[in-house]
Design a protein around this motif. Structure first.
Motif, PDB file in Angstrom:
ATOM      1  N   ALA A 401       0.836  -1.205   0.000  1.00 15.93           N
ATOM      2  CA  ALA A 401       0.000   0.000   0.000  1.00 15.93           C
ATOM      3  C   ALA A 401       0.871   1.255   0.000  1.00 15.93           C
ATOM      4  N   ILE A 402       1.973   1.221   0.764  1.00 11.97           N
ATOM      5  CA  ILE A 402       2.904   2.352   0.763  1.00 11.97           C
ATOM      6  C   ILE A 402       3.548   2.497  -0.611  1.00 11.97           C
ATOM      7  N   ALA A 403       3.932   1.372  -1.229  1.00 15.30           N
ATOM      8  CA  ALA A 403       4.522   1.418  -2.570  1.00 15.30           C
ATOM      9  C   ALA A 403       3.540   2.026  -3.568  1.00 15.30           C
ATOM     10  N   ALA A 404       2.268   1.621  -3.481  1.00 10.62           N
ATOM     11  CA  ALA A 404       1.255   2.166  -4.393  1.00 10.62           C
ATOM     12  C   ALA A 404       1.038   3.655  -4.155  1.00 10.62           C
ATOM     13  N   GLN A 405       1.089   4.080  -2.878  1.00 11.50           N
ATOM     14  CA  GLN A 405       0.901   5.497  -2.568  1.00 11.50           C
ATOM     15  C   GLN A 405       2.058   6.339  -3.098  1.00 11.50           C
ATOM     16  N   ILE A 406       3.270   5.804  -3.023  1.00 12.01           N
ATOM     17  CA  ILE A 406       4.430   6.523  -3.572  1.00 12.01           C
ATOM     18  C   ILE A 406       4.283   6.666  -5.087  1.00 12.01           C
ATOM     19  N   CYS A 407       3.845   5.595  -5.748  1.00  8.02           N
ATOM     20  CA  CYS A 407       3.647   5.661  -7.203  1.00  8.02           C
ATOM     21  C   CYS A 407       2.567   6.675  -7.563  1.00  8.02           C
ATOM     22  N   ALA A 408       1.478   6.689  -6.786  1.00 15.58           N
ATOM     23  CA  ALA A 408       0.413   7.662  -7.049  1.00 15.58           C
ATOM     24  C   ALA A 408       0.911   9.086  -6.832  1.00 15.58           C
ATOM     25  N   ARG A 409       1.826   9.246  -5.875  1.00 19.60           N
ATOM     26  CA  ARG A 409       2.381  10.576  -5.574  1.00 19.60           C
ATOM     27  C   ARG A 409       3.092  11.167  -6.788  1.00 19.60           C
ATOM     28  N   TYR A 410       3.759  10.324  -7.576  1.00 21.97           N
ATOM     29  CA  TYR A 410       4.523  10.808  -8.728  1.00 21.97           C
ATOM     30  C   TYR A 410       3.866  10.479 -10.072  1.00 21.97           C
ATOM     31  N   GLY A 411       2.723   9.828 -10.058  1.00 19.76           N
ATOM     32  CA  GLY A 411       2.066   9.473 -11.308  1.00 19.76           C
ATOM     33  C   GLY A 411       2.677   8.266 -11.991  1.00 19.76           C
ATOM     34  N   TRP A 412       3.389   7.422 -11.245  1.00 18.29           N
ATOM     35  CA  TRP A 412       3.936   6.189 -11.808  1.00 18.29           C
ATOM     36  C   TRP A 412       2.857   5.106 -11.806  1.00 18.29           C
ATOM     37  N   THR A 413       3.125   4.034 -12.530  1.00 16.02           N
ATOM     38  CA  THR A 413       2.164   2.932 -12.622  1.00 16.02           C
ATOM     39  C   THR A 413       2.757   1.684 -11.984  1.00 16.02           C
ATOM     40  N   ILE A 414       2.086   1.176 -10.954  1.00 14.09           N
ATOM     41  CA  ILE A 414       2.498  -0.074 -10.321  1.00 14.09           C
ATOM     42  C   ILE A 414       1.481  -1.145 -10.685  1.00 14.09           C
ATOM     43  N   ALA A 415       1.964  -2.331 -11.027  1.00 11.75           N
ATOM     44  CA  ALA A 415       1.066  -3.389 -11.510  1.00 11.75           C
ATOM     45  C   ALA A 415       1.531  -4.741 -10.992  1.00 11.75           C
ATOM     46  N   TYR A 416       0.570  -5.668 -10.955  1.00 14.53           N
ATOM     47  CA  TYR A 416       0.862  -7.048 -10.544  1.00 14.53           C
ATOM     48  C   TYR A 416       0.278  -8.003 -11.571  1.00 14.53           C
ATOM     49  N   ARG A 417       1.031  -9.073 -11.857  1.00 11.99           N
ATOM     50  CA  ARG A 417       0.519 -10.149 -12.701  1.00 11.99           C
ATOM     51  C   ARG A 417       1.169 -11.464 -12.283  1.00 11.99           C
ATOM     52  N   PHE A 418       0.535 -12.561 -12.665  1.00 13.49           N
ATOM     53  CA  PHE A 418       1.025 -13.894 -12.317  1.00 13.49           C
ATOM     54  C   PHE A 418       1.236 -14.670 -13.606  1.00 13.49           C
ATOM     55  N   GLU A 419       2.496 -15.028 -13.874  1.00 14.68           N
ATOM     56  CA  GLU A 419       2.833 -15.736 -15.107  1.00 14.68           C
ATOM     57  C   GLU A 419       3.838 -16.839 -14.807  1.00 14.68           C
TER      58      GLU A 419
END
Length: 429
Positions: A401-419
């Motif tokens: 959640a902290i990682a996602a908030q940091i990304c939102a702070r700068y407009g970066w995109t964080i994503a998850y996938r399972f492969e």
């Protein structure tokens, strides 16, 4: 869910379909209507001609023999208007016939409309046939139909053009509102500014959205202040409890059971401390308390975090494949970037089985962390607060959640996938 389309396109498609259907149906209807009117006019014309011939014949002072001689010559000269002797008077009749026109140069059959009428002169019944070539009338009808269709098509094209132009102008306030809503973020203090409009429906929509956003912002601010204040207020009592537990653990008179209970309470207290620190960190990020910006090299930060986490990886006998294919520097606060990379790496270490392989890579503008897994995580909650991936493993549920908030702070995109039996977390800068 079916294919999506804009409201304007959907309604306009029905309107155009209806207009085209009416246009297609109107062409034959208009043609047959004009043709019927033309035939009626030709019938009236033939009847007037026949009445005129009867009137003129009645005024001629010719004997029957002279009249029949004149009629023979007339029938030869004007085959479209013939008069012959009949045995009795019959009702008038109309007919249509296709035949070659004697005087036409075209090698085709023309359409003729004929009127057969009977009259009596000096005791003798005559049969009068008047024919009119309808070929010119058909060409006239087709020309009128073509011109009408042309103007209808021009009207339809003009309607399409005007509808699009007017729709763009009328719906501009709506799209402005939609753009403001898409760019709105509760963590930012500025509410969206909606464009003033004279359209009642859009004005009511903007007023309703403004009230809704103001209420949500007030609730969000109260919640944020509560979490921040609660985290601050908890620091002192938590520190006191931790110091008391430290003193108790040093008491030589503790029994084995008492020592185990205190150690269990101490571990729980440490977890509460971590949650408290993470909540404070989230509050500081949301309040933009990391304003300093510098050029941060992602590969360098990742390498430093690998060094810091070497002991944890050795305990689980983890192997790391670090592949910085490119050098990626971004303008950001270095502390926040370190927290972002550290949280992703610690999450991968914590939830990886022993004797497994972790992967870190920097390619293009993307930083990726990969660790093995048996089944995919719930992507809808993985970045939420306290949305822990595995309840059986220790953790606060706040790292991602902290990682996602940091990304939102700068407009970066964080994503998850399972492969391929692997959890893949990626950040695109």
């Amino acid at each position: 869910m079916g294919s999506m389309s804009k409201l304007l396109s959907r309604t306009f498609r029905f309107i155009i379909g209806y207009a085209v259907a009416v246009l297609v149906a109107s062409v034959p209807a208009y043609y047959y209507l004009v043709d019927a009117i033309w035939q009626r006019e030709l019938t009236e014309h033939n009847r007037i001609v026949a009445e005129g011939i009867e009137h003129h014949l009645s005024g001629l002072r010719l004997s029957r023999a002279e009249l029949e001689a004149h009629l023979k010559a007339w029938n030869t000269i004007r085959p479209e208007m013939t008069m012959t002797v009949a045995d009795r008077i019959r009702p008038d009749s109309l007919y249509n016939v296709y035949r070659y026109n004697t005087y036409s140069k075209h090698d085709r059959e023309d359409r003729f409309q004929g009127l057969v009428t009977y009259f009596e002169r000096e005791g003798q019944v005559y049969r009068l046939t008047v024919e009119t070539n309808m070929e010119e009338s058909r060409e006239t009808v087709m020309a009128l139909t073509a011109v009408t269709v042309l103007f209808l098509a021009i009207l339809l094209v003009g309607f399409v053009f005007l509808n699009r132009r007017l729709s763009v102008r009328l719906w501009r306030p709506f799209y402005n509102t939609l753009r403001q809503i898409r760019g709105f973020d509760l963590s930012r203090p500025e509410p969206p500014s909606f464009q003033d409009t004279s359209i009642t429906e859009f004005r009511e929509l903007n007023d309703g959205l403004s009230k809704l956003i103001e209420g949500n912002m007030a609730a969000y601010t109260q919640q944020k202040h509560f979490i921040e204040n609660a985290a601050h207020e908890l620091q002192t009592p938590l520190a006191v409890v931790q110091s008391k537990l430290d003193l108790l653990l040093q008491d030589p008179e503790l029994t084995g059971g008492q020592s185990g209970a205190i150690e269990e309470a101490y571990r729980a207290l440490l977890r509460v401390n971590r949650i408290n620190r993470n909540l404070l960190m989230l509050a500081r990020i949301e309040n933009s308390q990391f304003p300093d910006t510098e050029s941060v090299e992602i590969g360098e930060v990742a390498a430093e975090n690998l060094d810091f986490s070497a002991e944890f990886m050795e305990n689980k006998r983890l192997t790391v494949r670090f592949d910085p294919k490119e050098q990626l520097s971004i303008p950001a606060n270095r502390t926040l970037v370190e927290i972002l990379v550290s949280n992703l790496l610690r999450n991968a270490i914590r939830y990886s089985p022993a004797d497994s392989l972790l992967g870190l890579s920097v390619e293009g503008r993307c930083f990726t962390v990969t660790n093995p897994g048996t089944q995919p995580l719930r992507s809808d909650v993985v970045f939420q607060r306290f949305g822990r991936a595995n309840r059986d493993e220790p953790g606060t549920g706040l790292g991602l959640a902290i990682a996602a908030q940091i990304c939102a702070r700068y407009g970066w995109t964080i994503a998850y996938r399972f492969e391929e039996k692997s959890h893949i977390f990626s950040v695109t800068f």
